[in-house]
Write an enzyme that holds these catalytic residues in place. Structure first.
Site, mmCIF file in Angstrom:
data_model
loop_
_atom_site.group_PDB
_atom_site.id
_atom_site.type_symbol
_atom_site.label_atom_id
_atom_site.label_comp_id
_atom_site.label_asym_id
_atom_site.label_seq_id
_atom_site.Cartn_x
_atom_site.Cartn_y
_atom_site.Cartn_z
ATOM 1 N N MET A 31 0.841 -1.204 0.000
ATOM 2 C CA MET A 31 0.000 0.000 0.000
ATOM 3 C C MET A 31 0.880 1.260 0.000
ATOM 4 S SD MET A 31 -3.432 -0.906 2.066
ATOM 5 C CE MET A 31 -2.820 -0.576 3.692
ATOM 6 N N GLY A 32 2.171 1.099 -0.301
ATOM 7 C CA GLY A 32 3.047 2.266 -0.390
ATOM 8 C C GLY A 32 3.501 2.763 0.969
ATOM 9 N N ALA A 33 4.001 4.034 1.006
ATOM 10 C CA ALA A 33 4.697 4.559 2.189
ATOM 11 C C ALA A 33 5.792 3.549 2.561
ATOM 12 C CB ALA A 33 3.731 4.829 3.339
ATOM 13 N N LEU A 34 6.641 3.308 1.569
ATOM 14 C CA LEU A 34 7.564 2.170 1.626
ATOM 15 C C LEU A 34 8.662 2.379 2.667
ATOM 16 C CD1 LEU A 34 7.808 1.628 -2.231
ATOM 17 C CD2 LEU A 34 6.377 0.375 -0.591
ATOM 18 N N HIS A 38 9.157 -3.393 3.577
ATOM 19 C CA HIS A 38 8.835 -3.646 2.163
ATOM 20 C C HIS A 38 10.115 -3.955 1.391
ATOM 21 C CE1 HIS A 38 5.556 -0.633 3.288
ATOM 22 N NE2 HIS A 38 4.836 -1.670 2.900
ATOM 23 N N GLN A 155 -2.763 -12.348 8.060
ATOM 24 C CA GLN A 155 -2.957 -12.063 6.631
ATOM 25 C C GLN A 155 -2.170 -13.049 5.771
ATOM 26 O OE1 GLN A 155 -2.838 -7.930 4.977
ATOM 27 N NE2 GLN A 155 -0.831 -8.551 4.239
HETATM 28 P P1 AMP Z 1 1.466 -2.939 3.491
HETATM 29 O O1 AMP Z 1 2.036 -1.912 2.560
HETATM 30 O O2 AMP Z 1 1.466 -2.510 4.920
HETATM 31 O O3 AMP Z 1 0.156 -3.500 3.006
HETATM 32 O O4 AMP Z 1 2.487 -4.166 3.449
HETATM 33 C C1 AMP Z 1 2.865 -4.772 2.238
HETATM 34 C C2 AMP Z 1 3.648 -6.013 2.558
HETATM 35 O O5 AMP Z 1 4.817 -5.671 3.301
HETATM 36 C C3 AMP Z 1 2.871 -7.037 3.395
HETATM 37 O O6 AMP Z 1 3.160 -8.351 2.924
HETATM 38 C C4 AMP Z 1 3.429 -6.811 4.776
HETATM 39 O O7 AMP Z 1 3.341 -7.936 5.613
HETATM 40 C C5 AMP Z 1 4.877 -6.490 4.452
HETATM 41 N N1 AMP Z 1 5.503 -5.763 5.565
HETATM 42 C C6 AMP Z 1 5.042 -4.638 6.169
HETATM 43 N N2 AMP Z 1 5.867 -4.290 7.190
HETATM 44 C C7 AMP Z 1 6.846 -5.228 7.234
HETATM 45 C C8 AMP Z 1 7.984 -5.441 8.076
HETATM 46 N N3 AMP Z 1 8.281 -4.618 9.084
HETATM 47 N N4 AMP Z 1 8.766 -6.517 7.837
HETATM 48 C C9 AMP Z 1 8.476 -7.364 6.811
HETATM 49 N N5 AMP Z 1 7.422 -7.214 5.983
HETATM 50 C C10 AMP Z 1 6.613 -6.172 6.198
#
Ligand code: AMP
Length: 285
Positions: A31-34, A38, A155
């Site tokens: 969902m961005g805000a990388l 990510h 998830q």
């Molecule tokens: P999101 O942008 O929050 O929907 O996350 C996108 C993907 O990045 C999902 O598969 C999350 O589980 C993964 N993700 C988010 N934060 C972390 C983190 N701290 N460590 C590893 N993977 C992450």
């Protein structure tokens, strides 16, 4: 060079060309805000595929009306720079209308033990929203492997279940949670935290580690969890949705010590004021 693609038809066309050159495709939905969480998924995809596709789409279907859809951070310029740094080939950046055109009427819904409680109790529409968007993206990209973080552990279980049930031809690869030095899991929502709230947030993982250690040392599971909940409130958390020990595969609740062959997963969700944080760690018996 990261190419930006906004439509499913263009995405299909460029990936068809990549495949015709026998390129393997790794896909990271976001969902961005990388951030570097990510980034770890992208690194894993980069190391194991010829072609890496990242999507950025803030999925309205997984937000309830009272949640933070409008406020969710969308720093697209710095996200694009981040993707270039990680040598991502394609950014899929669709509009909401591209994903959900007028008349869109399909929901993918997982109804089983994995979606019975935890996040599903507190965010009842969340997993339907996630399953619907991830299915649509997996069909559009048709990657060899898609990468998901353990950070969102339930998830990850939902996506594994759904991929298996639907026979989708993509391998789901999990990636361990990336944390800052304090133990706090990186999250796009961490940028909402004030410096005082950040200090409280940093206690979440520390307290989960304490609970896991106490269980490992033979303390009763209920009393270890209850003491941990007290510590979270003392640390400044304002509300706890759950702290729960589960079987890492089935997510069924564990209330008694288990054989060493079973891996436990301790999952938690708690608020600091209106900001909701989640985390989870492995527990060994
Ligand atoms: P999101 O942008 O929050 O929907 O996350 C996108 C993907 O990045 C999902 O598969 C999350 O589980 C993964 N993700 C988010 N934060 C972390 C983190 N701290 N460590 C590893 N993977 C992450």
């Amino acid at each position: 060079m990261t190419h930006i693609i906004r439509t499913i038809s263009e995405l299909r066309s460029v990936l068809h060309t990549e495949r015709s050159h026998h390129k393997t495709i790794g896909f990271v939905p976001t969902m961005g805000a990388l951030h570097e969480g990510h980034g770890a998924l992208m690194t894993e995809a980069r190391q194991n595929n010829d072609c890496v596709v990242v999507s950025i789409f803030v999925n309205p279907k997984q937000f309830a009306p009272h949640e933070d859809l409008d406020q969710y951070p969308r720093p697209i310029e710095s996200d694009i720079a981040f993707l270039k740094k990680h040598h991502v080939n394609y950014l899929f950046l669709p509009s909401p209308d591209e994903i959900y055109p007028q008349g869109f009427a399909t929901t993918i819904s997982i109804k089983g033990s994995i979606t019975q409680d935890l996040e599903a109790t507190y965010r009842p529409h969340f997993f339907d929203g996630v399953a619907t968007i991830v299915t649509k993206l997996l069909i559009a990209v048709s990657p060899d492997t898609a990468y998901f973080g353990e950070k969102d552990y339930q998830q990850l279980c939902v996506i594994q279940q759904m991929t298996m049930d639907l026979g989708l031809p993509t391998k789901i690869q999990s990636v361990p949670t990336i944390r800052e030095a304090s133990g706090l899991a990186l999250s796009s929502r961490n940028r909402y935290l004030s410096s005082d709230q950040l200090k409280i947030a940093q206690k979440l993982n520390v307290i989960l580690q304490d609970i896991a250690q106490n269980i490992g040392h033979g303390q009763s599971i209920t009393s270890a969890i209850n003491a941990g909940k007290d510590h979270l409130m003392e640390a400044g958390f304002t509300k706890i949705d759950y702290v729960s020990l589960r079987d890492s595969q089935t997510l069924s609740e564990i209330s008694e010590p288990q054989p060493k062959t079973i891996e436990g997963r301790l999952l938690a969700a708690a608020y600091i004021d209106h900001i909701r944080l989640i985390d989870n760690i492995a527990v060994r018996f």
